[in-house]
Design a protein around this motif. Sequence first.
Motif, short mmCIF file in Angstrom:
data_model
loop_
_atom_site.label_atom_id
_atom_site.label_comp_id
_atom_site.label_asym_id
_atom_site.label_seq_id
_atom_site.Cartn_x
_atom_site.Cartn_y
_atom_site.Cartn_z
N ARG A 203 0.83 -1.21 0.00
CA ARG A 203 0.00 0.00 0.00
C ARG A 203 0.86 1.25 0.00
N THR A 204 1.90 1.27 0.82
CA THR A 204 2.74 2.47 0.89
C THR A 204 3.56 2.66 -0.38
N VAL A 206 2.58 1.79 -3.44
CA VAL A 206 1.62 2.33 -4.42
C VAL A 206 1.35 3.80 -4.13
N THR A 207 1.21 4.13 -2.84
CA THR A 207 0.98 5.53 -2.46
C THR A 207 2.17 6.40 -2.85
N ASP A 208 3.38 5.90 -2.61
CA ASP A 208 4.59 6.64 -2.98
C ASP A 208 4.69 6.83 -4.49
N ALA A 210 2.24 6.93 -6.64
CA ALA A 210 1.23 7.92 -7.04
C ALA A 210 1.69 9.33 -6.69
N ALA A 211 2.35 9.47 -5.54
CA ALA A 211 2.86 10.79 -5.14
C ALA A 211 3.92 11.28 -6.11
N ARG A 214 2.17 12.51 -9.21
CA ARG A 214 1.53 13.80 -8.97
C ARG A 214 2.56 14.92 -8.99
#
Length: 416
Positions: A203-204, A206-208, A210-211, A214
């Motif tokens: 999860r982290t 994937v979050t990283d 995406a960040a 962005r």
Amino acid sequence: MTSTATRDTRFPRLLAAATLSNLGDGVRVVALPLLAAATTRDPFAVSALTACAFLPWFLFGLPIGALVDRSRPETFMAWANTARTVILAGLSLALLADVRSMPLLYVLAFLLGIGEAAYDNAAQSLVPRIVADEKLEKTNSALITAERVGQDLAGPALGGLLFAASPVLPFGLNAAAMALGVLLLTRIRTFPPPSPPRGPVVRTVVTDAAAGMRWLWRAPLIRTIVLTGSALTFFTMAWEATLVLLARGPMGVSETGYGIMLAIGAIGGVAGSLLTPALVRRFERRPLQIAAIAVTAALDLALAIHPHPALAALAWGGTGAAFAVWNVLSVTLRQRLVPAELLGRVNSANRTFSMAAVPLGALTGGFVADTLGLRAPLWLAAAALTVLAFAYAVATRNSVVSKPNPGPDDKAGEPR
């Protein structure tokens, strides 16, 4: 950026490891398709091998970038090469036992593609950690030269010779080169990254990832460089993918002559990467980037007007040189302007876009050639790259690209 100390041996070790890795990659680029052709005569089955090697960039490019940002790049590179050494050694043993099949080759190509994506991404993130800022162009020039020599010149020639002697030899040599590279990388140490965020790793990550995307999308200058490079690749692949048909057909080039043309392209790439540091000392970076695009457009136009073997060799070699100049400058700018904690993800995004541009450009060029004739992809590329050169000039007219050594305090394209 971290300055190198007197007699710092980290970059020489990195360059030696990169030379070995790229030589091994060049050997494998020829040997693996030859092995596939010796296993099956089905054209689709053989071509699927290339797709398996490219697929990891689409599936794992961005997560790999996030993982690189969480670790020491040199450690990531060492593990990537260790995994590739084991895979290649396993293939060598399988061939010794006369075990071969296309499903096996697909799996191996896919796994090797993951290792290559991890290694290449981490290598670009490692450079600004061990090299002084003012030496980045020279450093990236040396690394891209090693890449072009290994993957386009020495490696393929050696791979063909070794495969002719024994199918085991090229993969054994590739494994040995990777293993030696690991030994060199274990002697490189950099500062540890910040502690990764807490939570489930998937999860982290994937979050990283995406960040990172962005940040890239909100950073006008870096986004422009990444998209321009991808467009340059797309339109160049549109005509390069069908050049063999133009050369063997209307131009009447022999098989040997076509091989010489490809070699000239590789030599052009080496020359371009070697000359870039000297060009940067004499000219500003932004005009050099615009010139690289414009030269490619002009060569495409010349070949479209008069398809001749000499012009084709000049276009191939000149395009290789222009791409080398563009790549050295764009990699260096990313290393200078992207925050260190995001560099792996931005590098991955760049490679993912450029890797996607290769098959998409080739398919587009094939459709255009089939519909409008073999010269049509050249006309398309010449027109599109002319527009691209003007568009890049306009988009970067107020940027920091032309400053002598833009750095962390000059992130004009960074979102605030």
